[in-house]
Enzyme design. Sequence first.
Site, PDB file in Angstrom:
ATOM      1  N   ARG A 151       0.853  -1.196   0.000  1.00 15.00           N
ATOM      2  CA  ARG A 151       0.000   0.000   0.000  1.00 15.00           C
ATOM      3  C   ARG A 151       0.890   1.248   0.000  1.00 15.00           C
ATOM      4  O   ARG A 151       1.808   1.351   0.801  1.00 15.00           O
ATOM      5  CB  ARG A 151      -0.879  -0.011   1.248  1.00 15.00           C
ATOM      6  N   ARG A 175      -2.319   6.476   9.589  1.00 15.44           N
ATOM      7  CA  ARG A 175      -2.327   5.968   8.210  1.00 15.44           C
ATOM      8  C   ARG A 175      -2.445   7.120   7.206  1.00 15.44           C
ATOM      9  O   ARG A 175      -2.405   8.279   7.573  1.00 15.44           O
ATOM     10  CB  ARG A 175      -3.523   5.020   8.043  1.00 15.44           C
ATOM     11  N   LYS A 202      -4.327   1.034  14.751  1.00 19.37           N
ATOM     12  CA  LYS A 202      -4.310   1.968  13.618  1.00 19.37           C
ATOM     13  C   LYS A 202      -4.981   3.291  13.988  1.00 19.37           C
ATOM     14  O   LYS A 202      -5.842   3.335  14.869  1.00 19.37           O
ATOM     15  CB  LYS A 202      -4.990   1.348  12.407  1.00 19.37           C
ATOM     16  N   LYS A 213      -6.577   6.977  12.043  1.00 19.74           N
ATOM     17  CA  LYS A 213      -6.924   7.535  10.727  1.00 19.74           C
ATOM     18  C   LYS A 213      -7.388   8.990  10.842  1.00 19.74           C
ATOM     19  O   LYS A 213      -8.192   9.310  11.709  1.00 19.74           O
ATOM     20  CB  LYS A 213      -8.009   6.684  10.084  1.00 19.74           C
ATOM     21  N   CYS A 256     -15.268  -3.122  -1.012  1.00 18.16           N
ATOM     22  CA  CYS A 256     -13.912  -3.418  -0.533  1.00 18.16           C
ATOM     23  C   CYS A 256     -13.326  -4.548  -1.392  1.00 18.16           C
ATOM     24  O   CYS A 256     -14.041  -5.212  -2.136  1.00 18.16           O
ATOM     25  CB  CYS A 256     -13.939  -3.829   0.930  1.00 18.16           C
ATOM     26  N   CYS A 268      -8.126 -10.752   0.307  1.00 19.39           N
ATOM     27  CA  CYS A 268      -8.265 -10.421   1.725  1.00 19.39           C
ATOM     28  C   CYS A 268      -8.474 -11.672   2.571  1.00 19.39           C
ATOM     29  O   CYS A 268      -9.440 -12.421   2.382  1.00 19.39           O
ATOM     30  CB  CYS A 268      -9.435  -9.466   1.948  1.00 19.39           C
ATOM     31  N   CYS A 289     -16.750  -8.507   4.938  1.00 22.82           N
ATOM     32  CA  CYS A 289     -16.791  -8.818   6.383  1.00 22.82           C
ATOM     33  C   CYS A 289     -17.111  -7.542   7.142  1.00 22.82           C
ATOM     34  O   CYS A 289     -17.139  -6.461   6.548  1.00 22.82           O
ATOM     35  CB  CYS A 289     -15.462  -9.431   6.838  1.00 22.82           C
ATOM     36  N   CYS A 302     -14.186  -1.857   5.574  1.00 21.66           N
ATOM     37  CA  CYS A 302     -13.214  -1.157   4.713  1.00 21.66           C
ATOM     38  C   CYS A 302     -13.872  -0.324   3.625  1.00 21.66           C
ATOM     39  O   CYS A 302     -13.309   0.651   3.161  1.00 21.66           O
ATOM     40  CB  CYS A 302     -12.252  -2.160   4.095  1.00 21.66           C
TER      41      CYS A 302
HETATM   42 FE1  SRM Z   1      -9.318  -2.133   5.773  1.00 17.53          FE
HETATM   43  C1  SRM Z   1      -8.023  -4.799   7.407  1.00 17.53           C
HETATM   44  C2  SRM Z   1      -8.385  -3.421   2.850  1.00 17.53           C
HETATM   45  C3  SRM Z   1      -9.974   0.838   4.336  1.00 17.53           C
HETATM   46  C4  SRM Z   1     -11.122  -1.212   8.538  1.00 17.53           C
HETATM   47  N1  SRM Z   1      -8.324  -3.788   5.245  1.00 17.53           N
HETATM   48  C5  SRM Z   1      -7.822  -4.750   6.071  1.00 17.53           C
HETATM   49  C6  SRM Z   1      -6.952  -5.752   5.306  1.00 17.53           C
HETATM   50  C7  SRM Z   1      -5.544  -5.261   5.338  1.00 17.53           C
HETATM   51  C8  SRM Z   1      -7.087  -7.224   5.749  1.00 17.53           C
HETATM   52  C9  SRM Z   1      -6.104  -7.738   6.761  1.00 17.53           C
HETATM   53  O1  SRM Z   1      -5.897  -7.122   7.818  1.00 17.53           O
HETATM   54  O2  SRM Z   1      -5.573  -8.803   6.507  1.00 17.53           O
HETATM   55  C10 SRM Z   1      -7.591  -5.588   3.898  1.00 17.53           C
HETATM   56  C11 SRM Z   1      -6.702  -5.947   2.722  1.00 17.53           C
HETATM   57  C12 SRM Z   1      -7.526  -6.476   1.580  1.00 17.53           C
HETATM   58  C13 SRM Z   1      -6.810  -6.548   0.315  1.00 17.53           C
HETATM   59  O3  SRM Z   1      -6.586  -7.680  -0.173  1.00 17.53           O
HETATM   60  O4  SRM Z   1      -6.488  -5.519  -0.266  1.00 17.53           O
HETATM   61  C14 SRM Z   1      -8.108  -4.168   3.970  1.00 17.53           C
HETATM   62  N2  SRM Z   1      -9.084  -1.403   3.958  1.00 17.53           N
HETATM   63  C15 SRM Z   1      -8.768  -2.111   2.851  1.00 17.53           C
HETATM   64  C16 SRM Z   1      -8.934  -1.293   1.594  1.00 17.53           C
HETATM   65  C17 SRM Z   1      -7.922  -1.626   0.502  1.00 17.53           C
HETATM   66  C18 SRM Z   1     -10.370  -1.483   1.074  1.00 17.53           C
HETATM   67  C19 SRM Z   1     -10.644  -0.995  -0.317  1.00 17.53           C
HETATM   68  O5  SRM Z   1     -11.197  -1.797  -1.070  1.00 17.53           O
HETATM   69  O6  SRM Z   1     -10.354   0.149  -0.652  1.00 17.53           O
HETATM   70  C20 SRM Z   1      -8.823   0.120   2.188  1.00 17.53           C
HETATM   71  C21 SRM Z   1      -7.402   0.608   2.256  1.00 17.53           C
HETATM   72  C22 SRM Z   1      -7.324   1.978   2.816  1.00 17.53           C
HETATM   73  C23 SRM Z   1      -5.972   2.599   2.771  1.00 17.53           C
HETATM   74  O7  SRM Z   1      -5.545   2.977   1.679  1.00 17.53           O
HETATM   75  O8  SRM Z   1      -5.365   2.762   3.834  1.00 17.53           O
HETATM   76  C24 SRM Z   1      -9.321  -0.129   3.609  1.00 17.53           C
HETATM   77  N3  SRM Z   1     -10.296  -0.450   6.369  1.00 17.53           N
HETATM   78  C25 SRM Z   1     -10.555   0.623   5.565  1.00 17.53           C
HETATM   79  C26 SRM Z   1     -11.558   1.451   6.162  1.00 17.53           C
HETATM   80  C27 SRM Z   1     -12.164   2.680   5.553  1.00 17.53           C
HETATM   81  C28 SRM Z   1     -11.380   3.913   5.872  1.00 17.53           C
HETATM   82  O9  SRM Z   1     -10.325   3.865   6.505  1.00 17.53           O
HETATM   83  O10 SRM Z   1     -11.835   4.987   5.490  1.00 17.53           O
HETATM   84  C29 SRM Z   1     -11.896   0.859   7.364  1.00 17.53           C
HETATM   85  C30 SRM Z   1     -13.021   1.330   8.331  1.00 17.53           C
HETATM   86  C31 SRM Z   1     -12.616   2.503   9.120  1.00 17.53           C
HETATM   87  C32 SRM Z   1     -11.855   2.100  10.328  1.00 17.53           C
HETATM   88  O11 SRM Z   1     -10.645   1.930  10.249  1.00 17.53           O
HETATM   89  O12 SRM Z   1     -12.470   1.907  11.374  1.00 17.53           O
HETATM   90  C33 SRM Z   1     -11.092  -0.327   7.484  1.00 17.53           C
HETATM   91  N4  SRM Z   1      -9.491  -2.844   7.675  1.00 17.53           N
HETATM   92  C34 SRM Z   1     -10.339  -2.347   8.631  1.00 17.53           C
HETATM   93  C35 SRM Z   1     -10.283  -3.212   9.778  1.00 17.53           C
HETATM   94  C36 SRM Z   1     -11.071  -3.018  11.100  1.00 17.53           C
HETATM   95  C37 SRM Z   1     -10.340  -2.136  12.031  1.00 17.53           C
HETATM   96  C38 SRM Z   1     -10.922  -2.128  13.413  1.00 17.53           C
HETATM   97  O13 SRM Z   1     -10.915  -1.079  14.054  1.00 17.53           O
HETATM   98  O14 SRM Z   1     -11.337  -3.177  13.903  1.00 17.53           O
HETATM   99  C39 SRM Z   1      -9.390  -4.264   9.451  1.00 17.53           C
HETATM  100  C40 SRM Z   1      -8.985  -5.453  10.346  1.00 17.53           C
HETATM  101  C41 SRM Z   1      -8.050  -5.081  11.444  1.00 17.53           C
HETATM  102  O15 SRM Z   1      -7.455  -4.013  11.464  1.00 17.53           O
HETATM  103  O16 SRM Z   1      -7.922  -5.920  12.329  1.00 17.53           O
HETATM  104  C42 SRM Z   1      -8.923  -3.999   8.117  1.00 17.53           C
HETATM  105 FE1  SF4 Z   2     -11.279  -7.618   3.851  1.00 17.00          FE
HETATM  106 FE2  SF4 Z   2     -13.311  -7.234   5.463  1.00 17.00          FE
HETATM  107 FE3  SF4 Z   2     -11.809  -5.203   4.737  1.00 17.00          FE
HETATM  108 FE4  SF4 Z   2     -13.391  -6.273   2.981  1.00 17.00          FE
HETATM  109  S1  SF4 Z   2     -14.051  -5.255   4.868  1.00 17.00           S
HETATM  110  S2  SF4 Z   2     -11.224  -5.759   2.652  1.00 17.00           S
HETATM  111  S3  SF4 Z   2     -13.361  -8.395   3.566  1.00 17.00           S
HETATM  112  S4  SF4 Z   2     -11.149  -6.878   5.972  1.00 17.00           S
END
Ligand code: SRM
Ligand code: SF4
Length: 565
Positions: A78, A147, A211, A213, A430, A436, A475, A479
Site C-alpha cells: 500500500r 495511516r 491503527k 486515521k 472493498c 483479503c 466482512c 473497509c
Molecule cells: Fe481495511 C483490514 C483493505 C480501508 C477497517 N483492510 C484490512 C486488510 C488489510 C485485511 C487484513 O488485515 O488482513 C484488507 C486488505 C484487503 C486486500 O486484499 O487488499 C483491507 N481497507 C482495505 C482497503 C484496501 C479497502 C478498499 O477496497 O479500498 C482500504 C485501504 C485503505 C488505505 O488505503 O489505507 C481499507 N479499512 C478501511 C476502512 C475505511 C477507511 O479507513 O476509510 C476501514 C473502516 C474505518 C476504520 O478503520 O475503522 C477499514 N481494515 C479495517 C479493519 C477493522 C479495524 C478495526 O478497528 O477493527 C481491518 C482489520 C483489522 O485491522 O484488524 C482492516
Molecule cells: Fe477484507 Fe473485510 Fe476489509 Fe473487505 S471489509 S477488505 S473483507 S477486511
Amino acid sequence: MSEVIDWSTLSEVEKIKYNSNYLRGTLEESLADPVTGAIADDDTQVSKFHGIYQQHDRDLEKERKRQKLEPAYSFLIRVRLPGGVTTGKQWLQMDKLADTHANGTLKLTTRQAFQLHGVIKTKLKATIQGINEGLLDTIAACGDVNRNVMSHANPGESDLHATVYKLADDISAHLTPRTRAYHEIWLDQKKVADSKKEVEPIYGVRYLPRKFKIGVAIPPYNDIDIFSQDLGFIAIEEKGKLVGYNVTAGGGFGSTFGMPEAYPRLADVIGFCTPEQAVDVAEKVVLVQKDNGNRENRKQARLKYTIDRLGLDWFKAEVNKYLGYDLQPAKPFTFTRNGDRYGWKKGTDDKWSLNLFIEGGRVKDTDSLKLKTALREVAEKVEDAQFILTGNQNLVIGNTTEKDKVSRILKKYGVWPVQLSGLRQNTIACVALNTCGLAFAEAERYLPTMVGKIESILEEHDLLKQEIVIRMTGCPNGCGRPYLAEIGFIGKSLGHYNLYLGGNFNGTRLNTLYKETLSEEEILNELRPIIADYAKNRNKGEGFGDFVIRKEYVKETKEGRDFRH
Ligand code: SRM
Ligand code: SF4
C-alpha cells in the site's frame, strides 16, 4: 527502553512492536529465507508498518492444500499518498510496477491510496524500490500508526482547497514514524550505528495501540466520510477565507459479528481550532490515544473505545490539557453529500479536472474495457495532468490545460463519457476475495452484478437516475464504509449478506440491520417492495435512507453502541 512493562495482560502485538527494534524485526532474514514464500509470523506484524501485508490467494486455497503445498503466498503493498495526489509520472511508475511486479492491476483504495496485489516475496524489495524511485513511499500505510491522511478530492479546485490539502500533507509528514528501518531494509541505506539510540518522538517504542486515521473535509462535500475517521478536520470558511477547522474525534468502523462490544461509531465534533493549531491538535489527539488506548485487547483499542470508556468530556479535557489551551466551540457547517461529483469542472485557476468513475477502484484492462491502457495514455500524452485518487475509490484527472486531449483519449477507449445509474455512481466495494484473508464473501468482484440486478428494479419504477449510496464489504471490518450506506451489504458467508438500511446521502448517520444472511434472490425480494414504496410515496427530494426510516422499515441508529449486526 527502560520502561517497566507488565507483559502478562498486553496483547501479543505489543510485545512484537517492542521487540522489533523500531520496526526492523527479522525482516531481512525473512526476505532472505528461500524455503518459504512467507515471512516469519512476527514479521507479518512488523511489515505492516512498512505498508506490506502478507496474503495468500484464497481462490487457490483448497487446491494447494490438496497438493500439500503451502498457501500461494504473496504480498499487498500500500502506497501512502496524502489526499491521493500523484503526478502523471508517478501514475506511470505505478502502472508499470503493477505489470512487472504485481498482478497487473492497480487498486485505488477507500483512503485514496494505491495498492499493488500479488507481489511475491522475491519481488518485494524491487517493488518498494521502484515505488520510491517514483518519489512515493509505503511507510506507515498500515500498522499501529497514523495511516494515509485523507483529503477532499482536488487541491486545484480553489485556493482554499489547496490550503486544506496542504494540512493533510503536513499532518502526514508530522506523524510519519522517524525510524530508519524502512530505508535500511528496502532501500539499502546505511544502517543506523546504534539503533538503540533511535527515538520515535511521537510514537515511542510501542507505537500506537492500534491503527489511527485522519481526514480533512471541506463542506458541503463529505467525500472522505469525515465521521468515520479517528480524527477529522472540517474546514470552516467565512467570506471565502479559511478561518479554521472543526475537530472531530472517535470515528471508526471495525466490528465483529456476535460481539456487540465491538461496534461502528461516528465521530463527535469536539471543538474548533485555528489553521495554525491544526497539526498540533493532530499530534496531541494522537498522544492522548497513545497514552490511554487499550493495549490489552486489540478489539477495544481504537480511539472510539477510549472515548466511550473514559467519556467524551474527559477526552475533550485531556486533549485541552495536552494542548495547553482549549479548543474553541465548534462552528456551524453542513454536508450535502459524501459521493463524488463526476464530470469536468473548472478550477479557479482556469485549469480543468475530470472526476471519473472507477468501478471497485480497480484499474485494469478487460476484453470490454481497456481502462488501464487509457489512463496510461493520458499520463503519457498529457504532461500537466495530475492523477488524484478520491475517497470513493475513483479518480480525478486533475488540473490540466488539455481538457480536449484528455477527453479525446478517454472517448477513444470508451472510458468517458459513460451513462451510469445514480445507484452505480455511488458504489463502494472493498477488495474482499481473492486476496483479503478476512473476507467471508465477495465484494469487489460481485457488487457490479448485484447493482445491475437492483438497477432493473429501479428501472421498473423510473428511478434509474435517483442517487442512492450503496456499499458492500466481505466482512464487518468496514473497509468500504458500508455502515454509512443507504443500502449496505456485509458478507456473512459465501453468497450471503446482511442487509443494512437507513444511512443517509451525506454520511452523517449509521445504518441499521434490516435482514440477516440473505442470498441474492432474498436480497432482491426484500428490496423490491421497498423500492416500489419509495417510488410511490417518497417526499420531494427525500433520499432512500431517510425514506426507510420515516416509513419505519428500520429504526435510526443514534449511537454506535446501539448498533447490532
Ligand atoms: Fe481495511 C483490514 C483493505 C480501508 C477497517 N483492510 C484490512 C486488510 C488489510 C485485511 C487484513 O488485515 O488482513 C484488507 C486488505 C484487503 C486486500 O486484499 O487488499 C483491507 N481497507 C482495505 C482497503 C484496501 C479497502 C478498499 O477496497 O479500498 C482500504 C485501504 C485503505 C488505505 O488505503 O489505507 C481499507 N479499512 C478501511 C476502512 C475505511 C477507511 O479507513 O476509510 C476501514 C473502516 C474505518 C476504520 O478503520 O475503522 C477499514 N481494515 C479495517 C479493519 C477493522 C479495524 C478495526 O478497528 O477493527 C481491518 C482489520 C483489522 O485491522 O484488524 C482492516
Ligand atoms: Fe477484507 Fe473485510 Fe476489509 Fe473487505 S471489509 S477488505 S473483507 S477486511
